[in-house]
Design a protein around this motif. Structure first.
Motif, PDB file in Angstrom:
ATOM      1  N   TYR A  45       0.838  -1.206   0.000  1.00 34.46           N
ATOM      2  CA  TYR A  45       0.000   0.000   0.000  1.00 34.46           C
ATOM      3  C   TYR A  45       0.873   1.257   0.000  1.00 34.46           C
ATOM      4  N   ARG A  46       1.862   1.259   0.877  1.00 34.59           N
ATOM      5  CA  ARG A  46       2.714   2.441   1.025  1.00 34.59           C
ATOM      6  C   ARG A  46       3.460   2.739  -0.285  1.00 34.59           C
ATOM      7  N   ARG A  47       4.106   1.706  -0.813  1.00 38.73           N
ATOM      8  CA  ARG A  47       4.969   1.948  -1.980  1.00 38.73           C
ATOM      9  C   ARG A  47       4.166   2.230  -3.237  1.00 38.73           C
ATOM     10  N   LEU A  48       3.122   1.450  -3.460  1.00 38.02           N
ATOM     11  CA  LEU A  48       2.348   1.614  -4.689  1.00 38.02           C
ATOM     12  C   LEU A  48       1.640   2.974  -4.696  1.00 38.02           C
ATOM     13  N   THR A  49       1.053   3.348  -3.545  1.00 34.25           N
ATOM     14  CA  THR A  49       0.360   4.633  -3.493  1.00 34.25           C
ATOM     15  C   THR A  49       1.330   5.780  -3.747  1.00 34.25           C
ATOM     16  N   SER A  50       2.513   5.706  -3.131  1.00 33.75           N
ATOM     17  CA  SER A  50       3.439   6.834  -3.304  1.00 33.75           C
ATOM     18  C   SER A  50       3.917   6.912  -4.753  1.00 33.75           C
ATOM     19  N   VAL A  51       4.144   5.765  -5.380  1.00 34.07           N
ATOM     20  CA  VAL A  51       4.540   5.773  -6.799  1.00 34.07           C
ATOM     21  C   VAL A  51       3.432   6.385  -7.658  1.00 34.07           C
ATOM     22  N   LEU A  52       2.200   5.948  -7.427  1.00 35.60           N
ATOM     23  CA  LEU A  52       1.083   6.407  -8.261  1.00 35.60           C
ATOM     24  C   LEU A  52       0.811   7.892  -8.042  1.00 35.60           C
ATOM     25  N   GLU A  53       0.966   8.353  -6.801  1.00 36.52           N
ATOM     26  CA  GLU A  53       0.753   9.780  -6.544  1.00 36.52           C
ATOM     27  C   GLU A  53       1.826  10.612  -7.225  1.00 36.52           C
ATOM     28  N   ARG A  54       3.034  10.080  -7.233  1.00 32.70           N
ATOM     29  CA  ARG A  54       4.124  10.800  -7.893  1.00 32.70           C
ATOM     30  C   ARG A  54       3.863  10.904  -9.404  1.00 32.70           C
ATOM     31  N   ILE A  55       3.288   9.848  -9.980  1.00 35.84           N
ATOM     32  CA  ILE A  55       2.976   9.878 -11.415  1.00 35.84           C
ATOM     33  C   ILE A  55       1.949  10.972 -11.696  1.00 35.84           C
ATOM     34  N   GLY A  56       1.009  11.127 -10.782  1.00 34.72           N
ATOM     35  CA  GLY A  56       0.118  12.296 -10.854  1.00 34.72           C
ATOM     36  C   GLY A  56      -1.129  12.123 -11.708  1.00 34.72           C
ATOM     37  N   GLU A  57      -1.373  10.911 -12.217  1.00 37.40           N
ATOM     38  CA  GLU A  57      -2.612  10.663 -12.963  1.00 37.40           C
ATOM     39  C   GLU A  57      -3.675  10.165 -11.987  1.00 37.40           C
ATOM     40  N   SER A  58      -4.955  10.291 -12.399  1.00 39.84           N
ATOM     41  CA  SER A  58      -5.995   9.699 -11.570  1.00 39.84           C
ATOM     42  C   SER A  58      -5.851   8.178 -11.649  1.00 39.84           C
ATOM     43  N   PHE A  59      -6.042   7.499 -10.534  1.00 38.91           N
ATOM     44  CA  PHE A  59      -5.833   6.052 -10.537  1.00 38.91           C
ATOM     45  C   PHE A  59      -6.776   5.337  -9.599  1.00 38.91           C
ATOM     46  N   GLU A  60      -6.909   4.040  -9.835  1.00 35.39           N
ATOM     47  CA  GLU A  60      -7.575   3.144  -8.886  1.00 35.39           C
ATOM     48  C   GLU A  60      -6.707   1.903  -8.757  1.00 35.39           C
ATOM     49  N   VAL A  61      -6.712   1.314  -7.572  1.00 36.78           N
ATOM     50  CA  VAL A  61      -6.008   0.052  -7.382  1.00 36.78           C
ATOM     51  C   VAL A  61      -7.065  -0.989  -7.052  1.00 36.78           C
ATOM     52  N   ILE A  62      -7.081  -2.068  -7.829  1.00 35.40           N
ATOM     53  CA  ILE A  62      -8.076  -3.112  -7.576  1.00 35.40           C
ATOM     54  C   ILE A  62      -7.365  -4.337  -7.030  1.00 35.40           C
ATOM     55  N   CYS A  63      -7.588  -4.609  -5.744  1.00 36.39           N
ATOM     56  CA  CYS A  63      -6.985  -5.785  -5.141  1.00 36.39           C
ATOM     57  C   CYS A  63      -7.970  -6.934  -5.254  1.00 36.39           C
ATOM     58  N   VAL A  64      -7.503  -8.055  -5.792  1.00 36.06           N
ATOM     59  CA  VAL A  64      -8.386  -9.210  -5.929  1.00 36.06           C
ATOM     60  C   VAL A  64      -7.953 -10.255  -4.913  1.00 36.06           C
ATOM     61  N   ASN A  65      -8.746 -10.393  -3.855  1.00 39.21           N
ATOM     62  CA  ASN A  65      -8.420 -11.380  -2.834  1.00 39.21           C
ATOM     63  C   ASN A  65      -8.863 -12.754  -3.313  1.00 39.21           C
ATOM     64  N   ASP A  66      -7.860 -13.610  -3.598  1.00 37.94           N
ATOM     65  CA  ASP A  66      -8.127 -14.907  -4.211  1.00 37.94           C
ATOM     66  C   ASP A  66      -8.310 -15.968  -3.124  1.00 37.94           C
ATOM     67  N   GLY A  67      -9.301 -15.760  -2.266  1.00 34.46           N
ATOM     68  CA  GLY A  67      -9.596 -16.751  -1.215  1.00 34.46           C
ATOM     69  C   GLY A  67      -8.485 -16.921  -0.192  1.00 34.46           C
ATOM     70  N   SER A  68      -7.878 -15.822   0.227  1.00 27.87           N
ATOM     71  CA  SER A  68      -6.809 -15.912   1.230  1.00 27.87           C
ATOM     72  C   SER A  68      -7.347 -16.521   2.520  1.00 27.87           C
ATOM     73  N   ARG A  69      -6.475 -17.279   3.210  1.00 27.37           N
ATOM     74  CA  ARG A  69      -6.875 -17.858   4.486  1.00 27.37           C
ATOM     75  C   ARG A  69      -6.309 -17.064   5.647  1.00 27.37           C
ATOM     76  N   ASP A  70      -5.516 -16.068   5.376  1.00 27.26           N
ATOM     77  CA  ASP A  70      -4.926 -15.277   6.466  1.00 27.26           C
ATOM     78  C   ASP A  70      -5.710 -13.969   6.625  1.00 27.26           C
ATOM     79  N   ASN A  71      -5.047 -12.969   7.130  1.00 28.28           N
ATOM     80  CA  ASN A  71      -5.732 -11.726   7.467  1.00 28.28           C
ATOM     81  C   ASN A  71      -5.794 -10.737   6.287  1.00 28.28           C
ATOM     82  N   SER A  72      -5.436 -11.180   5.091  1.00 22.29           N
ATOM     83  CA  SER A  72      -5.318 -10.263   3.950  1.00 22.29           C
ATOM     84  C   SER A  72      -6.598  -9.460   3.707  1.00 22.29           C
ATOM     85  N   LEU A  73      -7.744 -10.139   3.741  1.00 28.26           N
ATOM     86  CA  LEU A  73      -8.994  -9.469   3.388  1.00 28.26           C
ATOM     87  C   LEU A  73      -9.300  -8.336   4.365  1.00 28.26           C
TER      88      LEU A  73
END
Ligand code: UDP
Ligand code: MG
Length: 341
Positions: A45-73
């Motif tokens: 989250y930290r790295r991707l957001t900072s990279v995308l903000e630096r690029i300066g275009e409008s963006f969305e990040v779509i996380c696809v939780n593929d049935g994780s069994r841990d705390n990811s969701l």
């Protein structure tokens, strides 16, 4: 009269809806498949957001939780509540990496769509370079691994071998040493969305589509944390999916072997007959017979197995089930309805 009022209201709602969609549709969508990645999500989250903000275009990040069994969701939901640009699709179970990417493509609204792994093996910083190439007019910009860090020699060797084998036996120009880390233009995404085959080899499918494609070299880093979600068994399945989706070569092998052995047999018959006539007693006994039977038997079984791989895939395809089942989605409407550009 009343009917007309209703019609006007409906029309207005449709227009507003249309506007809202346009406002929401960002320049860039980033798709991240996630399977048991709780240890990397905060840093992602930290790295991707900072990279995308630096690029300066409008963006969305779509996380696809593929049935994780841990705390990811839970972590992803938390991020979505704090930052609405991060959206979440959660599958009803583990459908696999390629299905997760497919779902991301179905929901993404961006003009350009980037696919990236969650584990930060693909450096998010490279997205700026991918975007620059897209601006130059390329519809597909794929990232080519020039080096791999922190991977076993076995994985590196088998991966290298696999990409070269694919190159040799398929007609589609699938770029060598290239994973799913890439940027695709909306036109390519819409075409891919119309390709609903079950055994998906997305990197091959993207190559199949065509348009102007170009590679950008990068060094593949080691996993940020956690371990690979691709054990040998899954890797083999994936390799088989890739080969069977793009090549008939394994099926033709039986034919080649058949002809080769038939030719050898004819020569052998002549040799044996000649030897017997000249009084030599060669090739007698059980061992010779046994070896020949076992050899041919094994080749026949292998050919049957190869046939089975293809027939099994035809069977799966014929069932026409959905490619994934979504249990929850946060921050996303239904997928865009149109399937073609
Ligand atoms: N992944 C997934 N579903 C799976 C296996 C993997 O969504 O069943 C995701 C995983 O979370 C990661 C990406 O696919 O974001 C690539 O997986 P991984 O890094 O484990 O593969 P490797 O880089 O070792 O080939
Ligand atoms: Mg990885």
């Amino acid at each position: 009269m009343a009917e007309q009022a209703v019609r006007v209201r409906l029309r207005r709602r449709a227009r507003e809806g249309g506007n809202r969609m346009k406002e929401e549709s960002p320049t860039l969508s980033v798709i991240v498949p996630i399977y048991n990645e709780e240890v990397v999500i905060p840093e992602l989250y930290r790295r991707l957001t900072s990279v995308l903000e630096r690029i300066g275009e409008s963006f969305e990040v779509i996380c696809v939780n593929d049935g994780s069994r841990d705390n990811s969701l839970a972590l992803l939901h938390d991020i979505h509540r704090r930052d609405a640009r991060w959206k979440v699709i959660s599958f009803a179970r583990n459908f696999g990496h390629q299905a997760a990417i497919t779902a991301g493509l179905d929901y993404a609204r961006g003009q350009a769509v980037v696919i990236i792994d969650a584990d930060l093996q693909d450096p998010p910083e490279l997205i700026a370079d991918l975007l620059a190439k897209w601006r130059e007019g390329y519809e597909v910009v794929y990232a080519v691994r020039t080096e791999r860090e922190g991977e076993t020699w076995f994985k590196e060797f088998t991966a290298k071998l696999f990409y070269r084998l694919m190159h040799a036996i398929t007609n589609v120009e699938i770029p060598i040493d290239t994973g799913d880390f890439r940027l695709m233009d909306r036109t390519v995404v819409e075409t891919l969305r119309a390709m609903r085959e079950r055994h998906r080899f997305m990197r091959g499918m993207a190559a199949w589509v065509g348009f102007r494609q170009i590679g950008v070299p990068y060094r593949r880093h080691a996993r940020y944390a956690g371990e690979t979600k691709y054990p040998l068994r899954k890797m083999l399945r994936f390799a088989l999916d890739g080969i069977t989706s793009f090549s008939y070569f394994p099926l033709q092998l039986a034919t080649y072997f058949g002809f080769a052995i038939a030719l050898l047999s004819v020569i052998f018959i002549v040799v044996v007959v000649a030897m017997r006539l000249s009084g030599l007693h060669a090739f007698e006994g059980q061992a010779t017979t046994l070896i020949a039977v076992l050899f041919l038997g094994s080749i026949q079984l292998i050919s049957l197995g190869i046939l089975g791989e293809y027939i099994g895939r035809i069977y799966e395809e014929s069932k026409g089930r959905p490619l994934y089942v979504v249990a929850q989605a946060w921050g996303l409407d239904r997928p865009m309805i149109s399937l073609m550009p």
